[in-house]
Design a protein around this motif. Structure first.
Motif, PDB file in Angstrom:
ATOM      1  N   THR A 150       7.007   4.420  -5.322  1.00  0.00           N
ATOM      2  CA  THR A 150       5.940   5.209  -5.934  1.00  0.00           C
ATOM      3  C   THR A 150       6.397   6.650  -6.087  1.00  0.00           C
ATOM      4  N   THR A 195       9.351  -0.769   3.200  1.00  0.00           N
ATOM      5  CA  THR A 195       8.839  -1.171   1.898  1.00  0.00           C
ATOM      6  C   THR A 195       9.000  -0.050   0.875  1.00  0.00           C
ATOM      7  N   PHE A 203      -2.561   3.318   9.135  1.00  0.00           N
ATOM      8  CA  PHE A 203      -1.889   3.863  10.313  1.00  0.00           C
ATOM      9  C   PHE A 203      -2.796   4.768  11.122  1.00  0.00           C
ATOM     10  N   PHE A 257      -2.217   3.664   2.673  1.00  0.00           N
ATOM     11  CA  PHE A 257      -1.366   3.284   3.790  1.00  0.00           C
ATOM     12  C   PHE A 257      -1.687   4.140   5.014  1.00  0.00           C
ATOM     13  N   ARG A 308       7.171   0.812  -1.514  1.00  0.00           N
ATOM     14  CA  ARG A 308       5.923   1.482  -1.878  1.00  0.00           C
ATOM     15  C   ARG A 308       5.689   2.745  -1.071  1.00  0.00           C
ATOM     16  N   GLN A 309       6.164   2.764   0.155  1.00  0.00           N
ATOM     17  CA  GLN A 309       5.878   3.898   1.020  1.00  0.00           C
ATOM     18  C   GLN A 309       7.068   4.823   1.165  1.00  0.00           C
ATOM     19  N   TYR A 363       0.829  -1.201   0.000  1.00  0.00           N
ATOM     20  CA  TYR A 363       0.000   0.000   0.000  1.00  0.00           C
ATOM     21  C   TYR A 363       0.858   1.243   0.000  1.00  0.00           C
ATOM     22  N   SER A 364       0.440   2.229  -0.776  1.00  0.00           N
ATOM     23  CA  SER A 364       1.208   3.473  -0.792  1.00  0.00           C
ATOM     24  C   SER A 364       0.262   4.632  -0.534  1.00  0.00           C
TER      25      SER A 364
END
Lengths: 404, 173
Positions: B97, B68, A259, A255, B70-71, A250-251
Motif C-alpha cells: 500500500t 504481509t 494491534f 490494522f 499490505r502493512q 488489512y493496512s
C-alpha cells in the motif's frame, strides 16, 4: 460511576433541569472518551514501545532509540504513519464485513474496561455480574476475528481466523472454569466484591488460598494468554506459517485497530488476574489515602497505585514470556487445553467445594495458605537463581539500567 | 537553508515558540516507521537478516519486518532476480500500500551483477519497479544496508506529501 453522576448532578444545579437519563449518558460518554484517550490509547501505544525495547534487550539488541528520548515517541511515529497509509480493501473482499471487523474486535476489547477496577470506588460500573460480563463481552472478539478472516477472501486470513476462533473458543472453557473457584469462595460475581474478599497481604490472596485456587491461578493466566493470542499461543498470526493471519489484508489504521486491541488486551489480562487472584487494590488499612478528600472516601489512591503496579508487572511478565518461549503447534495447543486444563479445572471446582466444607470443620486448614505462599515465592526465586546461574556460565555482566 | 523545526523567540521574555510544517511532522512519522517486508531472494537476504539482528539492529530506526505486503512500507529487493521471480516481485510490489519505497540491495538487484550473463536473470530490478535507493556490494554489509535505510529516511524527509498530486505519489529526488 452512578455515585459520580450523583455527585456531579448534586453540585451543578442546572443539570437537574435536564432529564437524568440524558445527563447520565453524556457523563458516561465523556468518561468513556477519557478512558479511551488517556488510558487505553496511551497504554497500548506506550506498551508497544516498551515491548520493542524489552524484546531488544532479550535478543541483545537495543530496540527503537532514534525518535525522542530513548525512542519513546516511536509509537506516535508508527501511529502517524499508519494513519497516512493507504486504506486498502481487496477487490474480492466482502467489503462490508471487511470494514466492520476491526471495530468489532476493538469494541469487544474496549467494552471489558467497563468492569475493570482501578481502585476502591474507581470502576466505571460495578456490575453485580462483573466477571460474567467480561466472559460474555470478550467473546465478541472471536466474531470480529472470524469476520476479518472470512471477509478478506484470502487463504491465510481464513486459516488465521479459523485458528483464532478455535483457540479462543477452546480456551474460554478452562478460563471460565478457573474463575469458578474464586466465585465459589467469594459468593459474588462483582469485581469489587471479589477484591474485597481478599486481603492486602500475599497469603490472603486467592492465588494462595488453597491448593486448588493455586492451580486455577496458573490455568487462568495461561488460558488468558491463549485468549489474547499471545506467544506461546500466537498461532493465529504465526508469521512462519500464515503470512500474518487474520490481518493479512488489512493496512494502515484498520490494522492498527487490531494491534491496539491486542495491546490493550494485555492490560485486561493482567488486571483480571490481579483482580481475581492477586489481591486487587487491597492495601493495609493505614495506607488508605483518598484523593485530597475529593469524592469523599470513595477513591483510594494507594490502592489504585498498588493495583496498577501489580498489573504493569504482570504485563511485563507477559511480554517476557512472549520473547522467551517458542510458538506451540496447533495440536500441542489443543492438547494442553482439552487434555490437561479442562479436566484439571473441573477437579479444581470440586476440590474447592470440598475444601470449603472441610475448612469450616477444621480451621487448621487456614494455615495452608502460608505454605502455599512460600511455595509461590519459590517460583520467582528459582527463576532468579536460574538466570544468575546462566549469566555466570555465560560470563556476561548484568546491566540493570534498561537504557543504553 | 530550510530547517525542519526552528525555535522562534516569542514576544514574551524568555519564551520561544517551536515552528514546523505539517509536511515535516508527517514526514517524521513516515520516516521513522519504515516497516520492511520479510522478503529475501538470494544471498543478500542473509545480510538483510543480519541487519535485522543484534549487531546492526534496524529496529533502532523504527524499522521492523512485516510479513504481509499490505502493512509494509519498504521493499528490500535482496538478491538475484530471475525472470520467474520478477513476476512475483512485481506482484508483491503492487500489493504493497502507498506510500512505498524500494531499496535495490546488492549488485544483482541494481544491474544483474555477477549473474547478468545468465539467460534467466533480470538485469536490475528497476526494469520492473521504481527504485529509491541503489545499494552496491556483493553482498553489501549490514552497515551499508543501514546507510541505505537512512538514505530512504532522508528522501522521505525532503518530500512534501501534502503538495503532491495524486498521480505522482512516488518521491523523485
Amino acid at each position: 460511576m452512578e455515585r459520580l453522576a450523583d455527585y456531579i448532578v448534586y453540585n451543578l444545579p442546572f443539570l437537574q433541569q435536564i432529564p437524568r437519563v440524558i445527563v447520565d449518558l453524556i457523563i458516561m460518554l465523556f468518561f468513556a472518551t477519557c478512558m479511551l484517550l488517556f488510558w487505553v490509547a496511551l497504554f497500548a501505544g506506550i506498551t508497544s514501545w516498551v515491548e520493542r525495547r524489552v524484546a531488544g534487550r532479550i535478543q541483545s539488541r537495543i530496540g527503537p532509540n532514534r525518535v525522542g528520548p530513548q525512542g519513546f515517541l516511536q509509537w506516535i511515529a508508527d501511529g502517524l504513519k499508519c494513519f497516512l497509509k493507504e486504506d486498502f480493501v481487496p477487490a474480492a473482499a466482502d467489503k462490508k464485513l471487511f470494514l466492520l471487523a476491526p471495530y468489532i474486535v476493538f469494541a469487544g476489547m474496549f467494552a471489558v474496561f467497563v468492569v475493570v477496577p482501578f481502585g476502591d470506588g474507581l470502576i466505571i460500573s460495578n456490575l453485580n455480574i462483573g466477571i460474567f460480563y467480561v466472559l460474555a463481552i470478550s467473546s465478541l472478539v472471536v466474531v470480529g476475528i472470524l469476520m476479518s478472516g472470512w471477509s478478506s477472501n484470502n487463504k491465510w486470513s481464513l486459516l488465521g481466523g479459523m485458528r483464532s476462533a478455535a483457540q479462543i473458543v477452546s480456551y474460554e472453557i478452562p478460563v471460565s472454569l478457573a474463575i469458578l473457584p474464586v466465585i465459589l469462595l467469594t459468593g459474588s460475581l462483582g469485581m469489587q466484591d471479589i477484591i474485597r474478599a481478599q486481603g492486602p497481604y500475599p497469603w490472603q490472596w486467592f492465588a494462595f488460598h488453597n491448593p486448588f485456587t493455586f492451580i486455577a491461578f496458573f490455568i487462568f493466566f495461561i488460558g488468558a494468554l491463549a485468549e489474547g493470542n499471545r506467544t506461546p499461543f500466537d498461532i493465529p498470526e504465526a508469521e512462519s506459517e500464515l503470512v500474518a493471519g487474520y490481518n493479512t489484508e488489512y493496512s494502515g489504521m484498520r490494522f492498527v485497530f487490531f494491534f491496539f486491541a491486542e495491546w490493550a488486551n494485555l492490560y485486561i489480562i493482567a488486571a483480571l488476574t490481579v483482580t481475581l487472584f492477586l489481591g486487587g487494590w487491597n492495601t493495609p488499612a493505614h495506607l488508605y489515602t483518598n484523593l485530597f478528600g475529593l469524592l469523599h472516601r470513595s477513591v483510594d489512591v494507594a490502592g489504585t497505585f498498588v493495583f496498577i503496579l501489580k498489573s504493569l508487572f504482570l504485563v511485563f511478565v507477559i511480554i517476557w514470556i512472549r520473547w522467551t518461549l517458542p510458538r506451540l503447534r496447533v495440536d500441542q495447543m489443543m492438547d494442553v487445553c482439552w487434555k490437561y486444563f479442562v479436566p484439571f479445572s473441573f477437579a479444581n471446582i470440586v476440590g474447592t467445594i470440598i475444601w470449603m466444607v472441610l475448612a469450616d470443620a477444621a480451621p487448621v486448614l487456614g494455615y495452608v495458605r502460608y505454605i502455599l505462599f512460600v511455595v509461590g515465592l519459590m517460583v520467582p526465586l528459582a527463576i532468579a537463581m536460574k538466570i544468575t546461574r546462566n549469566f555466570r556460565l555465560a560470563k556476561s555482566e548484568i546491566h540493570l539500567n534498561p537504557f543504553i | 537553508m530550510y530547517k525542519p523545526m526552528s525555535l522562534v523567540p516569542s514576544g514574551e521574555p524568555g519564551a520561544t515558540v517551536i515552528t514546523t510544517r505539517v509536511d515535516d511532522v508527517l514526514n517524521w512519522g513516515r520516516a521513522n516507521s519504515l516497516w520492511y517486508m520479510l522478503f529475501g531472494l538470494a544471498c543478500c537476504a542473509i545480510e538483510m537478516m543480519q541487519t535485522g539482528g543484534p549487531r546492526a539492529d534496524l529496529d533502532r530506526f523504527g524499522a521492523v519486518p512485516r510479513p504481509t505486503p499490505r502493512q509494509s512500507d519498504l521493499m528490500l529487493v535482496a538478491g538475484t532476480l530471475t525472470y520467474k521471480m520478477a513476476i512475483r516481485t512485481k506482484l508483491l510490489y503492487e500489493q504493497m500500500t502507498e506510500p512505498k519505497f524500494v531499496i535495490a540491495m546488492g549488485s544483482c538487484a541494481t544491474c544483474g551483477g555477477l549473474f547478468s550473463p545468465g539467460y534467466s536473470v533480470l538485469k536490475g530490478v528497476d526494469k520492473i519497479i521504481p527504485v529509491d535507493v541503489y545499494l552496491p556490494g556483493c553482498p553489501p554489509r549490514p552497515e551499508a544496508l543501514t546507510e541505505a535505510l537512512i538514505h530512504v529516511q532522508r528522501q522521505i524527509k525532503r518530500s512534501r506529501p501534502l503538495r503532491q498530486k495524486h498521480e505522482d505519489t512516488k518521491i523523485i529526488t
